[in-house]
Write a protein that holds these residues in place. Structure first.
Motif, mmCIF file in Angstrom:
data_model
loop_
_atom_site.group_PDB
_atom_site.id
_atom_site.type_symbol
_atom_site.label_atom_id
_atom_site.label_comp_id
_atom_site.label_asym_id
_atom_site.label_seq_id
_atom_site.Cartn_x
_atom_site.Cartn_y
_atom_site.Cartn_z
ATOM 1 N N ASN A 51 10.374 -47.267 74.797
ATOM 2 C CA ASN A 51 11.654 -47.852 75.512
ATOM 3 C C ASN A 51 11.774 -49.133 76.060
ATOM 4 N N GLU A 52 12.520 -49.577 75.924
ATOM 5 C CA GLU A 52 12.882 -51.025 76.325
ATOM 6 C C GLU A 52 13.770 -51.143 77.658
ATOM 7 N N VAL A 53 14.749 -50.614 77.523
ATOM 8 C CA VAL A 53 15.863 -50.486 79.003
ATOM 9 C C VAL A 53 15.998 -49.188 79.509
ATOM 10 N N LEU A 54 16.323 -48.653 80.525
ATOM 11 C CA LEU A 54 16.611 -47.381 81.266
ATOM 12 C C LEU A 54 18.144 -47.796 81.863
ATOM 13 N N VAL A 55 18.940 -46.961 81.950
ATOM 14 C CA VAL A 55 20.158 -47.022 82.571
ATOM 15 C C VAL A 55 20.549 -45.689 83.428
ATOM 16 N N VAL A 56 21.076 -46.208 84.325
ATOM 17 C CA VAL A 56 21.565 -44.841 85.199
ATOM 18 C C VAL A 56 23.204 -45.114 85.653
ATOM 19 N N SER A 57 23.865 -44.031 85.554
ATOM 20 C CA SER A 57 25.254 -44.391 85.830
ATOM 21 C C SER A 57 25.913 -43.084 86.242
ATOM 22 N N ASP A 58 26.947 -43.110 87.268
ATOM 23 C CA ASP A 58 27.800 -41.963 87.304
ATOM 24 C C ASP A 58 29.106 -42.081 86.705
ATOM 25 N N GLY A 59 28.960 -43.240 85.817
ATOM 26 C CA GLY A 59 30.529 -43.590 85.227
ATOM 27 C C GLY A 59 31.195 -44.710 85.770
ATOM 28 N N LEU A 60 31.098 -44.940 86.916
ATOM 29 C CA LEU A 60 31.628 -45.839 87.751
ATOM 30 C C LEU A 60 30.731 -46.664 87.986
ATOM 31 N N GLN A 61 29.686 -46.383 88.834
ATOM 32 C CA GLN A 61 28.652 -47.503 88.991
ATOM 33 C C GLN A 61 27.851 -47.346 87.834
ATOM 34 N N TRP A 94 14.880 -52.352 92.101
ATOM 35 C CA TRP A 94 15.135 -53.303 90.989
ATOM 36 C C TRP A 94 15.769 -52.820 89.750
ATOM 37 N N PHE A 95 16.464 -51.684 89.994
ATOM 38 C CA PHE A 95 17.728 -51.332 88.931
ATOM 39 C C PHE A 95 18.842 -52.084 89.297
ATOM 40 N N LYS A 96 19.572 -52.906 88.618
ATOM 41 C CA LYS A 96 20.430 -54.062 88.589
ATOM 42 C C LYS A 96 21.631 -53.608 87.955
ATOM 43 N N VAL A 97 23.051 -54.425 88.780
ATOM 44 C CA VAL A 97 24.038 -54.280 88.114
ATOM 45 C C VAL A 97 24.214 -55.307 87.170
ATOM 46 N N TRP A 98 24.823 -55.261 85.986
ATOM 47 C CA TRP A 98 25.247 -56.066 84.932
ATOM 48 C C TRP A 98 26.912 -56.403 84.943
ATOM 49 N N ARG A 99 27.082 -57.678 85.621
ATOM 50 C CA ARG A 99 28.595 -58.038 85.821
ATOM 51 C C ARG A 99 29.431 -58.659 84.723
ATOM 52 N N THR A 100 28.589 -59.002 83.634
ATOM 53 C CA THR A 100 29.664 -59.661 82.794
ATOM 54 C C THR A 100 29.427 -59.028 81.357
ATOM 55 N N VAL A 101 30.445 -59.271 80.669
ATOM 56 C CA VAL A 101 30.377 -58.602 79.179
ATOM 57 C C VAL A 101 29.663 -59.904 78.311
ATOM 58 N N ASP A 102 30.334 -61.034 78.346
ATOM 59 C CA ASP A 102 29.641 -61.960 77.240
ATOM 60 C C ASP A 102 29.381 -63.366 77.994
ATOM 61 N N GLY A 103 29.469 -63.236 79.300
ATOM 62 C CA GLY A 103 28.905 -64.440 79.894
ATOM 63 C C GLY A 103 29.770 -65.624 80.043
ATOM 64 N N ALA A 104 31.284 -65.386 79.563
ATOM 65 C CA ALA A 104 32.325 -66.192 79.792
ATOM 66 C C ALA A 104 32.649 -66.269 81.191
ATOM 67 N N SER A 105 33.104 -64.746 81.900
ATOM 68 C CA SER A 105 33.636 -64.614 83.036
ATOM 69 C C SER A 105 32.907 -63.353 83.392
ATOM 70 N N GLU A 148 31.730 -50.101 85.732
ATOM 71 C CA GLU A 148 30.479 -50.861 85.833
ATOM 72 C C GLU A 148 29.610 -50.355 84.556
ATOM 73 N N LEU A 149 29.733 -49.098 84.076
ATOM 74 C CA LEU A 149 29.132 -48.777 83.061
ATOM 75 C C LEU A 149 29.562 -49.220 81.638
ATOM 76 N N GLU A 150 31.059 -49.445 81.474
ATOM 77 C CA GLU A 150 31.655 -49.909 80.590
ATOM 78 C C GLU A 150 31.152 -51.569 80.357
ATOM 79 N N VAL A 151 31.237 -52.286 81.550
ATOM 80 C CA VAL A 151 30.677 -53.612 81.227
ATOM 81 C C VAL A 151 29.264 -53.507 81.072
ATOM 82 N N LEU A 152 28.292 -52.726 81.482
ATOM 83 C CA LEU A 152 27.060 -52.728 81.213
ATOM 84 C C LEU A 152 26.783 -52.417 79.600
ATOM 85 N N VAL A 153 27.701 -51.376 79.015
ATOM 86 C CA VAL A 153 27.280 -51.203 77.758
ATOM 87 C C VAL A 153 27.786 -52.176 76.836
#
Length: 877
Positions: A191-201, A213-224, A232-237
């Protein structure tokens, strides 16, 4: 009937996003052993061996078949008794290839590495995501929701919950992953990464990460940033698992570190701010070196961005400044940057010079890099002295060299000789500020004489002042900003609250010390007896601050304040004094009030373990100091041992008194209170107060208690901060936490209206106990009473913890204790109810949309009334 939202809908949505990224979609039941589309022999197999074998053959055509099979066997037999150590061993195989040997045609033995993935060409790998992937290990049968495979290797596990089920949170998904780790361990070998989600968060973390230390990922490409309305799950994926970005994360942004304090092995994954900032910094360094000028994207606006440095030109040797607020992982950002730049083909095996201005910072940063040297592919070296530094820099290529800037001082009367004219030397400066880098005749001039073609990059936790021309001349302007407001919102740091206690000391205004630049400059340097005698102004201030009456008043107030803090929240405190004499006098005054807090002889940890609280002074000194000083003067190793103890939340060493030590580069997450009684300003003040902003379990915030009148200096720091484009305040007035506490108290009282709990403070023990079931029934009889009451008491408790020592909090604490008792009983008597710890964790770590806003969200609303800068645009600096 309308379709009810359930877990399978979340799962299907995630599979759709993976499909759009180019992943093949597999369904666990159809791929199960015995099925026509089976890809494994048993449910105990977690690697899709056929896919892995095919990938190894495709990626390593020049390596003989038997060596490729040997590599495959090594991957499949990677297991050790330790899950984390196994995971570390596999990660090295994934990143660097599997070491093999084979005979050449001439009979000689060749050493080589078999690649498991192609990091350069994402399309040359096999990408698959499988839902409901059953794994059976012994008596345990588990079925993770989604498993992400690259070349047949299960590199990510995603556990999903139903967003419409209030009991099924991301933290119940986190607990489920912990169960999987215990029961079906082989799945996590790879395993390299673990993800938890309820679809929204959604949160991303590592194999060893605790909930905070499980953190949000706020950007898709870093451009904005992704839009606020985005899932949040879609942004993370899309942001993490896009194939090229995922490979970048795997190769350059995952590291293992052995904790020097506990010997535990931690796996660290970069946050989104570190990932995009480092990639921007690497490309800017290639541009600044004149050895390459490659394009890349940049953020447009907001509180976090990474991109092109303003007015940067090829070959100008100014790579820029990464400003990421203290506590948000700057040392790891520097490590990831170093690992990334040493592998950059344009840089042609560069030499890195990591520069600090103090020996203790040099030691700390060097220790961090040394513990994580695997990602650097080399062991860093620390320069012992000026001559050793010159030897280390006079090399043809390569090397990661740690030094203080003072070692670039030439011999007396001489000019600094040129050590290397190479262009692929990069100087990485920690805390780049003008006080350290004087271009005219200071140490920075000598450094540039020694390395005339080196490129410079600065990493800082505080902003560059607008009039700081020297820093910009050497490093350039910002290439990434990650400010306080964003760090707190992300849970990377906790907010800092400010409380003035000057009025409590009953000293008139005329007796308050006045702080100015001269005092600050004096106190920044090492304390020298001769210097103090020459500085009459300093001596007058020190005498005023260290007056016996004042010290006695501070000691009495501090003891009472800290004891009230401990009632609300367990943790440690740091007291900052302006001289060693005052440190000693304050220690004696505290021990006079609380003799049981005294340090044991020779810091005997066993003896002190029987004490509830121990106070110590940490400072430098010598044999020339008087006998009353000697118990507090320790050598470097002894101070290091004390630092380890102070970082341990369970150790009874709870209060440390310092002058200079531990104010920068020292991380003790359990430290939640700083008592400031020393003149500080600018970045020195910002760095000092940030000692209390580290994330630790459910710690709601850090507190700075001001005994010296630092409010004006904090306002000046805020002005500098906002002028530089930062958002959020370096500190929040405790009055805001008091206001939230009083508001939540009123709401709780309204829920309990009609119920008399006066006996809680006046009754017998039996009467007190009898109030709890009766109070519980009163709550349960109301519409949605339990949920509303549990939420408001959670918020009330957090607000109380932030201001527990204030008169307003003391006035309400009996009511709050009663409400907490009812809340605890409500949780115990509900079989499916989450525990208070889980509720508090969720409140502390996430800005979740709720019927009642959390304390942090309320305080942020109040904070909006403070002067705030406008949005920063990447091209405006």
């Amino acid at each position: 009937m309308p379709t009810a939202l359930n877990e399978s809908i979340v799962e299907d949505a995630a599979l759709g996003w993976f499909g759009e990224l180019g992943y093949a979609i597999g369904h666990g039941p159809k791929m199960a052993p015995g099925e026509p589309a089976a890809e494994r022999d048993s449910f105990g197999d977690v690697v899709l061996v056929g896919r892995l074998r095919e990938a190894i053959q495709r990626l390593n055509p020049l390596i003989p078949e038997e060596a490729r099979e040997e590599a495959l066997r090594k991957v499949l037999r990677v297991g050790t008794p330790s899950l984390v150590q196994t995971n570390r061993n596999f990660h090295a195989m994934l990143r660097d290839g599997v070491a093999v040997e084979y005979k050449r045609a001439d009979g000689s033995i060749a050493g080589d590495h078999v690649r498991l993935v192609d990091f350069e060409n994402a399309g040359n790998n096999d990408w698959l995501v499988v839902n409901q992937f059953t794994v059976i290990e012994g008596q345990h049968n588990r079925r993770p929701d989604l498993v992400v495979f690259v070349n047949g290797l299960p590199l990510a596990v995603i556990e999903l919950k139903n967003a419409a089920d209030e009991e099924a949170t991301i933290w119940s998904a986190f607990k489920q992953l912990q169960t999987y780790k215990e029961q079906v361990g082989p799945l996590f070998h790879y395993n390299e990464v673990l993800v938890v989600s309820d679809g929204l968060q959604a949160r991303i973390g590592s194999l060893t990460a605790s909930p905070e230390w499980f953190k949000v990922w706020r950007t898709v490409d870093g451009a904005s940033d992704a839009p606020k309305t985005a899932l949040e799950l879609e942004v993370l994926v899309r942001g993490v698992f896009e194939p090229s970005r995922f490979l970048d994360l795997l190769q350059h942004f995952i590291v293992f570190e052995e904790d020097p304090d506990s010997d535990r092995l931690h796996k660290i994954i970069a946050g989104y701010h570190q990932f995009h900032a480092v990639n921007a910094a690497v490309e800017e360094t290639a541009r600044a070196s004149g050895m390459g000028d490659e394009g890349f994207g940049h953020d447009e606006q907001g509180n976090y961005w990474a991109g092109r440095m303003h007015n940067g030109k090829p070959g100008d040797r100014r790579a820029g400044v990464v400003w990421h607020t203290q506590g948000s992982g700057k040392s790891f950002s520097m490590l990831f940057y170093a690992a990334r730049i040493v592998r950059h083909p344009v840089m042609q095996n560069p030499t890195l010079v990591v520069l600090t201005d103090r020996n203790d910072l040099d030691d700390q940063l060097f220790g961090q890099f040394q513990r994580c040297h695997e990602i650097l592919r080399q062991m860093p070296v620390q320069a012992e002295d000026r001559e050793h530094l010159r030897q280390l820099l006079q090399v043809a290529s390569g090397g990661v060299v740690f030094t203080t800037i003072q070692k670039f001082l030439p011999e007396k009367g001489e000019k600094m000789p040129e050590l290397s004219a190479r262009r692929n030397i990069v100087v990485i400066a920690d805390e780049a500020h003008r006080s350290q880098y004087d271009l005219i005749d200071g140490l920075a001039r000598h450094l540039r004489d020694a390395l005339p073609n080196a490129s410079f990059i600065g990493f800082t936790g505080t902003p560059i002042e607008q009039n700081d021309a020297n820093t910009r001349a050497i490093f350039g302007d910002y290439i990434s900003i990650y400010d306080i407001q964003r760090a707190v919102a992300d849970g990377a740091t906790v907010p800092i609250y400010y409380e003035s206690r000057i009025a409590k000391l009953a000293l008139n205004d005329a007796a308050l010390p006045k702080i100015d630049e001269e005092f600050d400059e004096i106190t920044e340097g090492e304390e020298e007896a001769k210097k103090q005698k020459l500085k009459t102004k300093w001596a007058a201030l020190e005498a005023l601050v260290g007056a016996p009456k004042r010290i006695a008043l501070i000691a009495e107030d501090l003891v009472q304040h800290y004891e009230r803090r401990l009632e609300a929240m367990d943790g440690k405190a740091m007291v900052v004094c302006m001289s060693r004499r005052i440190c000693l006098e304050l220690y004696n005054a505290i021990i006079k009030l609380r003799p049981q807090w005294a340090s044991a002889k020779d810091d005997d940890a066993e003896a002190e373990g029987k004490q509830a609280c121990v106070v110590k002074i940490v400072m430098t000194g010598s044999a020339e100091d008087g006998p009353e000083w000697q118990p507090h003067i320790r050598n470097k190793q002894h101070r290091r041992e004390l630092a380890t103890r102070f970082k341990d939340s369970k150790d009874s060493f709870r209060i440390v008194i310092v002058r200079d030590m531990w104010l920068t580069g020292f991380d003790a997450p359990c430290l939640h209170t700083m008592y400031a009684d020393k003149p500080m300003r600018g970045h020195g003040l910002m760095q000092a107060i940030a000692r209390v902003n580290r994330v630790f379990r459910d710690k709601p915030g850090g507190l700075v208690v001001d005994y010296l009148g630092l409010a004006d200096q904090l306002k000046h720091a805020l002005a500098t901060y906002t002028e530089s484009g930062g958002q959020g305040s370096p500190s929040i007035d405790t009055a805001q936490a008091i206001a939230v506490m009083q508001e939540k108290h009123e709401v709780a009282c309204a829920i309990m209206h009609g119920f008399n709990w006066a006996k809680w403070t006046t009754g017998t023990p039996a009467e007190c106990l009898g109030l709890i079931p009766a109070g519980q029934q009163h709550v349960l009889q109301q519409d949605d009473g339990k949920q509303r009451f549990v939420q408001v008491v959670t918020d009330l408790s957090r607000a109380f913890a932030l201001c527990a020592a204030t008169d307003e909090a003391v006035e309400l604490r009996d009511d709050i204790a009663f409400f907490q008792a009812i809340k605890a009983q409500l949780a115990k008597t509900s079989g499916s109810q989450r525990s208070p710890d889980e509720l508090d964790h969720a409140a502390a770590l996430n800005a979740e949309p709720r019927p009642e806003p959390t304390v942090q969200r309320d305080v942020e609303v109040h904070a909006q009334r403070l002067p705030q800068p406008g949005h920063r645009h990447a091209g405006s600096h």
